[in-house]
Design an enzyme around this catalytic site. Structure first.
Site, short mmCIF file in Angstrom:
data_model
loop_
_atom_site.label_atom_id
_atom_site.label_comp_id
_atom_site.label_asym_id
_atom_site.label_seq_id
_atom_site.Cartn_x
_atom_site.Cartn_y
_atom_site.Cartn_z
CB SER A 44 -0.39 -0.02 1.10
OG SER A 44 -1.92 1.23 1.32
CE1 TYR A 61 -5.17 -1.31 4.93
CE2 TYR A 61 -4.26 0.35 4.03
CZ TYR A 61 -5.22 -1.03 3.27
OH TYR A 61 -4.10 -1.12 2.31
#
Ligand code: NAP
Length: 253
Positions: A145, A158
């Site tokens: 990510s 996350y």
């Protein structure tokens, strides 16, 4: 070098979270490049299966919830039962929880770390054990990510998981490159999927994000097609431990 080195003809790929978003798009791209697919998901992946079969490839659905590592031996066994070997693993399944760090719960921490990092490690280990035993090499591609590089806002578990995943990609590459296993990652930028629905629904956040993307648009799931085929193919045989950003230029900004 010929274009044949990008072909995945006769290969077998396991894709987690194959039923939606980026996972579905990568599954279809791999199938169009020649791969048979072991599609792992919690829901029945009818649409993905139809797309793979219409590309002329075989699709084996494996129902599994990766919030624990319990189903991992079953996933590998099913792949081997169906196809006899495994060449590619795409660790795509992932979740996100949004909350201020001051209020963030243990549950939201553990849930995200379990799916996005712990299960990724143990599924990679199980597949690598097979590849090492069979001495046939392999390709492991982790879906990282922008938050493997940056801190993000209100998504501490996350960010921790995706930053950890970039480190894990390098750690596993170091250990498994001598066995002919390439471990790399793709870091998608801001892509229009369920994962980012809340951001796109927030007018201000949507505008702020778009303003920083040199390409001038949100990413589409299909933007990962070329990069995932490349990393799954022998065209990338000398790439190890790399995290490839596919982000419309976000990180260059
Ligand atoms: P998505 O549409 O929400 O897809 C997530 C996939 O993961 C779904 O197939 C989902 O299955 C599966 N999944 C979640 N929890 C699972 C579990 N416990 N067991 C098995 N499967 C599970 O989001 P996406 O954007 O395609 O995300 C795919 C990956 O890309 C994730 O790792 C995400 O973090 C990463 N990513 C996305 C973006 C973005 O901008 N969209 C950017 C960077 C990285 P269900 O359908 O059953 O929920």
């Amino acid at each position: 070098m010929s274009l044949d080195s990008f072909s995945l003809k006769g290969k077998v790929a396991i894709v987690t979270g194959c039923d939606a978003g980026l996972g579905q798009a990568m599954t279809v791209a791999l199938a169009r490049a020649g791969c048979n697919i072991v599609g792992v998901s919690r829901r029945t992946p009818d649409e993905t299966q139809a797309l793979v079969e219409s590309a002329g490839r075989r699709f084996e659905a494996v129902k599994a919830d990766l919030s624990t590592i319990e189903p991992i031996p079953f996933i590998v066994d099913e792949a081997l039962r169906a196809f006899g070997h495994i060449d590619v693993l795409i660790n795509n399944a992932g979740i996100i929880r949004r909350e201020n760090a001051l209020e963030f719960s243990e549950q939201d921490w553990d849930d995200v770390l379990d799916v996005n990092l712990k299960s990724v490690f143990f599924l990679s280990q199980a597949v690598a054990r097979h590849c090492v035993a069979e001495q046939r090499g392999g390709k492991i591609i982790n879906i990282a990510s922008m938050l493997s590089f940056q801190g993000g806002i209100r998504v501490p578990s996350y960010t921790a998981a995706k930053s950890g995943l970039m480190g894990l990609t390098k750690a596993l590459a170091n250990e498994w490159a001598p066995h002919g296993i390439n471990v790399n990652a793709i870091a998608p930028g801001y892509m229009a999927t369920n994962n980012t629905a809340a951001l796109r629904a927030d007018k201000q956040r949507n505008a702020d994000i778009l303003a920083r993307i040199p390409a001038g648009r949100w990413g589409r799931a299909d933007d990962l097609a070329g990069p995932v085929v490349f990393l799954a193919s022998s065209a990338s045989d000398y790439m190890h431990g790399c995290t490839l950003a596919v982000d419309g230029g976000w990180l260059a900004r």
